[in-house]
Every structure is written in structure tokens, then in C-alpha cells.
Design a protein around this motif. Structure first.
Motif, PDB file in Angstrom:
ATOM      1  N   GLY A 117      55.685   9.594 -23.784  1.00 50.61           N
ATOM      2  CA  GLY A 117      54.520   9.734 -22.919  1.00 50.61           C
ATOM      3  C   GLY A 117      54.887  10.295 -21.566  1.00 50.61           C
ATOM      4  N   PRO A 118      54.263   9.803 -20.502  1.00 51.21           N
ATOM      5  CA  PRO A 118      54.423  10.407 -19.180  1.00 51.21           C
ATOM      6  C   PRO A 118      55.663   9.978 -18.418  1.00 51.21           C
ATOM      7  CG  PRO A 118      52.845   8.618 -19.065  1.00 51.21           C
ATOM      8  CD  PRO A 118      53.224   8.753 -20.512  1.00 51.21           C
ATOM      9  N   TYR A 119      56.410   8.981 -18.937  1.00 55.66           N
ATOM     10  CA  TYR A 119      57.520   8.424 -18.169  1.00 55.66           C
ATOM     11  C   TYR A 119      58.862   8.824 -18.772  1.00 55.66           C
ATOM     12  CZ  TYR A 119      53.665   5.344 -16.757  1.00 55.66           C
ATOM     13  OH  TYR A 119      52.461   4.843 -16.327  1.00 55.66           O
ATOM     14  N   SER A 120      59.613   9.608 -18.047  1.00 58.40           N
ATOM     15  CA  SER A 120      60.949   9.982 -18.504  1.00 58.40           C
ATOM     16  C   SER A 120      62.034   9.242 -17.739  1.00 58.40           C
ATOM     17  CB  SER A 120      61.166  11.494 -18.349  1.00 58.40           C
ATOM     18  OG  SER A 120      61.030  11.878 -16.991  1.00 58.40           O
ATOM     19  N   SER A 121      61.667   8.554 -16.655  1.00 51.78           N
ATOM     20  CA  SER A 121      62.655   7.828 -15.858  1.00 51.78           C
ATOM     21  C   SER A 121      62.037   6.548 -15.303  1.00 51.78           C
ATOM     22  CB  SER A 121      63.166   8.689 -14.698  1.00 51.78           C
ATOM     23  OG  SER A 121      62.154   8.867 -13.728  1.00 51.78           O
ATOM     24  N   VAL A 122      62.894   5.614 -14.989  1.00 50.77           N
ATOM     25  CA  VAL A 122      62.445   4.368 -14.374  1.00 50.77           C
ATOM     26  C   VAL A 122      61.824   4.636 -13.007  1.00 50.77           C
ATOM     27  CG1 VAL A 122      63.271   2.193 -13.378  1.00 50.77           C
ATOM     28  CG2 VAL A 122      64.072   2.915 -15.636  1.00 50.77           C
ATOM     29  N   ALA A 123      62.371   5.588 -12.274  1.00 53.24           N
ATOM     30  CA  ALA A 123      61.849   5.885 -10.940  1.00 53.24           C
ATOM     31  C   ALA A 123      60.373   6.282 -10.990  1.00 53.24           C
ATOM     32  CB  ALA A 123      62.673   6.997 -10.291  1.00 53.24           C
TER      33      ALA A 123
END
Length: 308
Positions: A117-123
Motif C-alpha cells: 500500500g502507501p507505506y514503504s518506510s516507518v518514517a
């Protein structure tokens, strides 16, 4: 360190304190063992609930609820690259907060080449998502003292600092829980580096609990553990050594000795249960109850059970 009686006793006390305050990692396959483990560990202990490949969020929620029902603080893993959308994260947090009273999460990117989905990193998630709306007060984040096989070391260090800064800016307590290691020096250097850079996070040493060397070697290769893997005594062609068992006693003693010398260097210990949840809990219980002694070389000896 000399082996005077006072120093010997101080080291033993620090080992005991680390064991009593240690967090533990469980997975969905450990659920049936939780009741057997409950008498062995302190109520309120943080029990991290891992999210295995192909695992459903419902399983993570159910295991977290089982952990909470026994009086422990469930800390579920959230690999953000597996989240399909923001709505799914809202639903997940709603379930975790109501069914398991979760107040802390471990946020990781996850070793997945593509985000679902839209999240590739924790940041990205830290920037956008209101975890406090669901009663989340503390965020655990991954630390990598020995780096990662696919990411340059300077990028890893900067990412760790940036994540902690984001968490602090948004009002969360932050804990850096490291990948497991087999020698203390890389972790101790990493902890000092975080102090030097004023990283606002607790520094938690991740270690492997009692397990077979073959099993640990497999996980170490998968996770890209660095130079400290040599402490397992494994060399190419030395396959017979894989038949033995690993005890974390020597590593724990080394960490405790460093804490005696510099009490503020790190803040605690997290134990990965690659050898099984129950033997890890037995090991921690024996240490917490001081069912051990130290020999003249500060080696742990005593009735430390590692069998299943």
C-alpha cells in the motif's frame, strides 16, 4: 574486572536485573504455551508478538489478546509494507486497543521488496498516522548494530536517528530494540554512538535465547547478522558444529559487565525465542530467581534449564 567478592556480587545482581526486566518475543505458534510460561515471568512483562510471512492481522490480534489476558503487555509487530491502506491500519489499531489493551507497537518496514500500500518506510507512517488516538504511548523501532546486508551502514544509522526524532517530535516514548547479535562489542559501540548523537530512545539489546546452533545459524543468515556470528563457532565446512546448542550465558555476562562499568550505556534486554518460548522463559526465570552462581572467571553456572 577483578574477581573481588563485592564486584562478583554486583555482576550477579546486574545479570538478575536484566533477566527480570527483559522483554520476550513470541509468535502465533506459541499461543498454546502461554499459560505454561505465565508462572515463569513477571506480570507486566513486555511480550512482543511477531508477524510472520503470510500471517493474517487477525492472528496477530488474537495472539496479542491472549498475551494480555495473562497479564503481560502485548507489543505487536507492524510491518508497515504489508498495510494495504490507511483504513486497514485504523481497523488494526482499533482491534488491538480494544481486545488486547495495546499501548506499544514495534514498527518495522518488513523485509518485503514491494509495499502492498502507501507505506514503504516507518518514517512515512510516523509522519502521517495518529497512533495516540488509539492509546499508543510508546513505539519500539528496530536497531541494527551490525548493519543490514542490503543497506549501507551510514544510511541505516541516519534512518535510526530520523525515526527516533520523528517519534519524539510527535510525543511518543521511543525504544530502539536491536536485531540479535552474538558478541557484545558491536552492540556496545552502537549504544555509545547513539549516546554521542543524543538519540532520544532507550537502547535495548536484542539477544537470542537458548536454541540449537543450526536453528540460530539459519535465522542469522536470513537476517544478515554481521561479524558477531563467528561467536557461534561456525565456519564453512564445520557442519558438525551445527549439531550443538547455543547458550546466551556468556553474551549476557559480557553485557552485564559493561553495564556495571557504565550503567547508562543501555537500558535493557530483549530475548528472541528461536529455541522456543518455554525454554527461554525457564532460562530467564532461573536467572531472575538467582538460581545460578558465577565461577572465578564470571561464567554463569547453576540450574539453568534449557530443555523443552
Amino acid at each position: 574486572m577483578s574477581n573481588s567478592r563485592d564486584e562478583h556480587e554486583r555482576l550477579k545482581q546486574v545479570i538478575t536485573a536484566l533477566a527480570r526486566s527483559a522483554s520476550i518475543e513470541a509468535n502465533v505458534h506459541d499461543t498454546h504455551l502461554l499459560e505454561s510460561c505465565a508462572p515463569l515471568i513477571t506480570p507486566g512483562t513486555r511480550m512482543y508478538v511477531s508477524h510472520l510471512p503470510n500471517q493474517r492481522w487477525t492472528s496477530t490480534c488474537a495472539t496479542s489478546a491472549a498475551v494480555a489476558a495473562l497479564g503481560f503487555n502485548a507489543v505487536p509487530h507492524i510491518p508497515v509494507r504489508l498495510l494495504e491502506n490507511e483504513r486497514e491500519l485504523h481497523a488494526l489499531l482499533d482491534t488491538l486497543s480494544t481486545q488486547a489493551r495495546v499501548e506499544e507497537l514495534l514498527l518495522i518496514s518488513g523485509d518485503y521488496s514491494q509495499a502492498c500500500g502507501p507505506y514503504s518506510s516507518v518514517a512515512q507512517v510516523l509522519e502521517q498516522f495518529p497512533f495516540m488516538d488509539y492509546g499508543i504511548k510508546t513505539l519500539s523501532l528496530a536497531g541494527h548494530p551490525e548493519g543490514h546486508p542490503q543497506v549501507a551502514m551510514d544510511l541505516i544509522r541516519q534512518a535510526e536517528r530520523d525515526k527516533c526524532q520523528l517519534a519524539s517530535t510527535h510525543g511518543y516514548q521511543c525504544r530502539l530494540v536491536t536485531q540479535f547479535f552474538f558478541e557484545s562489542r558491536p552492540f556496545l559501540d552502537w549504544a555509545q554512538d547513539n549516546i554521542n548523537h543524543h538519540v532520544a530512545a532507550q537502547r535495548i539489546a536484542g539477544i537470542a535465547g537458548p536454541a540449537s546452533i543450526a536453528r540460530l545459524f539459519k535465522f542469522a543468515m536470513r537476517c544478515g547478522i554481521g561479524p558477531s556470528i563467528r561467536a557461534l563457532g561456525v565456519r564453512p565446512g564445520s557442519l558438525m558444529k551445527l549439531l550443538g546448542d547455543y547458550s546466551p550465558d556468556a553474551l549476557l555476562t559480557g553485557l552485564a559487565r559493561a553495564r556495571v562499568l557504565q550503567p547508562g550505556l543501555f537500558d535493557g534486554m530483549h530475548v528472541f525465542c528461536f529455541g522456543g518460548l518455554l525454554p527461554t522463559c525457564r532460562w530467564l526465570h532461573a536467572l531472575a530467581q538467582q538460581s545460578f552462581d558465577l565461577d572465578n572467571h564470571d561464567n554463569i553456572r547453576g540450574n539453568i534449564r534449557m530443555d523443552t
